[in-house]
Scaffold this active site. Structure first.
Site, PDB file in Angstrom:
ATOM      1  CD  GLU A  51      54.283   5.283  20.074  1.00 23.26           C
ATOM      2  OE1 GLU A  51      55.156   4.927  20.517  1.00 23.26           O
ATOM      3  OE2 GLU A  51      53.974   6.158  19.184  1.00 23.26           O
ATOM      4  CG  HIS A  85      52.134   9.771  21.599  1.00 19.26           C
ATOM      5  ND1 HIS A  85      52.096   9.924  23.131  1.00 19.26           N
ATOM      6  CD2 HIS A  85      53.408   9.442  21.604  1.00 19.26           C
ATOM      7  CE1 HIS A  85      53.185   9.886  23.615  1.00 19.26           C
ATOM      8  NE2 HIS A  85      54.071   9.453  22.699  1.00 19.26           N
ATOM      9  CD  GLU A 136      56.451  10.475  25.449  1.00 25.53           C
ATOM     10  OE1 GLU A 136      56.779  10.724  24.383  1.00 25.53           O
ATOM     11  OE2 GLU A 136      55.726   9.577  25.716  1.00 25.53           O
TER      12      GLU A 136
END
Length: 456
Positions: free
Chosen positions: A80, A77, A157
């Site tokens: 990404e 992640h 996040e």
């Protein structure tokens, strides 16, 4: 579906079901689809859809959170995020600004099985998307100063989606118990302590190990023809150096780990129940009919207004204010069949009473197969969802890429209707008897903090 109870962060491949009174449209003719592999190992799938002058271009890498070693969760992640922070010929954010100036939309996603990047744009701008992705595949910059800023964004996040979200936190903890042997127990976003100690060199090593043509699939769907697309693909991706990817391991779960139970006291207003059963996926079952029968079992229990759980527990006996089921059949590894609910507190229904009522519905379908009419109804719902999903080129590309990244074939898209329609009522009961059993069960109950404080 899990209705307003728990949040799952993995990308969902299940199509939206039609409402109970809808009839499935007849399957549309199979769309022309072309596949080939470049000399460097990149698999290319081109699917024609000429209804609008647009195209979606996607690059799928066969690496996700289940590939991460313990102590290094969150790598896929985080990488990404860093894919948008510059490459050899592009400054951080420049690719996004360029695509935006062309009216294109872009995004990316990370799951347990894959990481994917995609752009939707005018068909005459396809070359731009291909050039950008080819450069990012082998010439990513990964500057440390950008990483130090972005890792803080990722931590925030995580706080927003999990740590400060009781439903997200409950579901994350549930997965750690439901998957005893499988790396699917690891959160896609990563554990906070792993994010705290992540270094830019960790991402550079992850990029070198997994981002290469032979570990990727390029999916292009839209108003294109293979004879015009192939030269573009060869021009931009053909020059990317070939390397041998690491072997992909299938996440497998114990066939019967024993009944497990987890009680969580969190900042929620209502108590809730989550039951998860370890079941195979299309990627792990030696008998594919079982998986399609599980899909239909899920629809019998929670396939619209007329489904059994809603009819009998929400409306019939008012046992639950919300109850539903969920199953993802298209994963690389073993999956979960989940039933969840919130008891009707206005009638003083307890979590134990709700679970008893759910087990009664499960036992009924084990003992008596659904009628032919009931099975035909849920088959029609699923088929309708599959047909309607073909109206969106993004949905088409997503299904193709996700299947291929999970080690399955894109051709399953064109075989799905027949596979569902071949299942019998007895097969639906058979998978319920085989898999919805207590030795495969993980139970979590989520209680408001006030309940804990009230305990002596």
């Amino acid at each position: 579906m899990l209705r307003l109870i728990f949040v799952c962060f993995a990308f969902s491949l299940l199509p939206l079901a039609a409402t109970a009174d809808e009839s499935a449209s007849p399957p549309s003719p199979r769309q022309p689809t072309h596949t080939y592999t470049l000399d460097n190992g990149l698999k290319v799938i081109i699917r024609e859809d000429h209804r609008a002058p647009i195209v979606v271009s996607q690059v799928w890498y066969k690496v996700g959170s289940s590939d991460e070693p313990p102590g290094q969760t969150g790598l896929s992640h985080a990488l990404e995020h860093m894919m948008f922070k510059g490459s050899k010929n592009l400054e951080p954010g420049q690719a996004s600004r360029l695509l935006g100036s062309l009216g294109a939309s872009e995004n990316a996603m990370t799951s347990r099985d894959y990481t994917a990047y995609y752009q939707t744009l005018s068909r005459d701008q396809l070359a731009v998307a291909l050039e950008l992705e080819a450069e990012r595949m082998h010439q990513l910059a990964l500057p440390e100063d950008e990483f130090l800023k972005e890792i803080e964004v990722i931590k925030e996040e995580r706080r927003m989606r999990v740590d400060d979200n009781p439903n997200g936190l409950a579901y994350e903890r549930f997965l750690t118990q439901a998957y005893m042997a499988s790396p699917y127990s690891q959160p896609v976003i990563g554990w906070m302590h792993d994010l705290d100690r992540m270094q830019i060199e960790d991402l550079r090593a992850w990029y070198r190990a997994h981002y290469m043509p032979a570990n990727a699939t390029l999916v292009i769907v839209g108003d294109v023809y293979p004879e015009t697309v192939k030269p573009l693909v060869e021009r931009y991706f053909g020059a990317v150096p070939t390397r041998t990817p690491l072997p992909i391991r299938t996440p497998l779960e114990l066939p019967g780990g024993g009944e497990r139970s987890l009680v969580q006291h969190l900042d929620v207003q209502l108590p809730s129940l989550l039951l998860g059963f370890n079941v195979p996926s299309l990627g792990t079952s030696p008998a594919p009919w079982e998986v399609h029968a599980l899909r239909l079992l899920n629809a019998v229990l929670d396939g619209g207004h007329s489904a059994r759980l809603a009819s009998n527990l929400e409306r019939g006996n008012s046992i639950a204010t919300s109850v539903g089921a969920d199953y993802d059949p298209f994963t690389r590894g073993d999956s979960l069949f989940i039933v969840s609910g919130i008891p009707n507190l206005s009638r003083e229904v307890s979590l134990d009473q709700l679970e008893t009522a759910i087990w009664k519905q499960i036992d009924l379908i084990k003992q008596t197969p659904p009628s032919a009419a009931e099975l035909e109804r849920v088959q029609a719902q699923l088929v309708a969802g599959l047909v309607f999903a073909q109206d969106d080129i993004n949905n088409q590309a997503n299904r193709i890429g996700a299947l291929e990244s999970a080690g399955l074939s894109w051709e399953l898209i064109d075989q799905d209707v027949e596979a569902l329609q071949a299942i019998t009522p007895e097969q639906v009961s058979e998978v319920a008897r085989r898999y919805l059993v207590r030795e495969r069960l993980t139970r979590t109950t989520v209680l408001p903090l006030a309940n804990k404080e009230a305990q002596p």
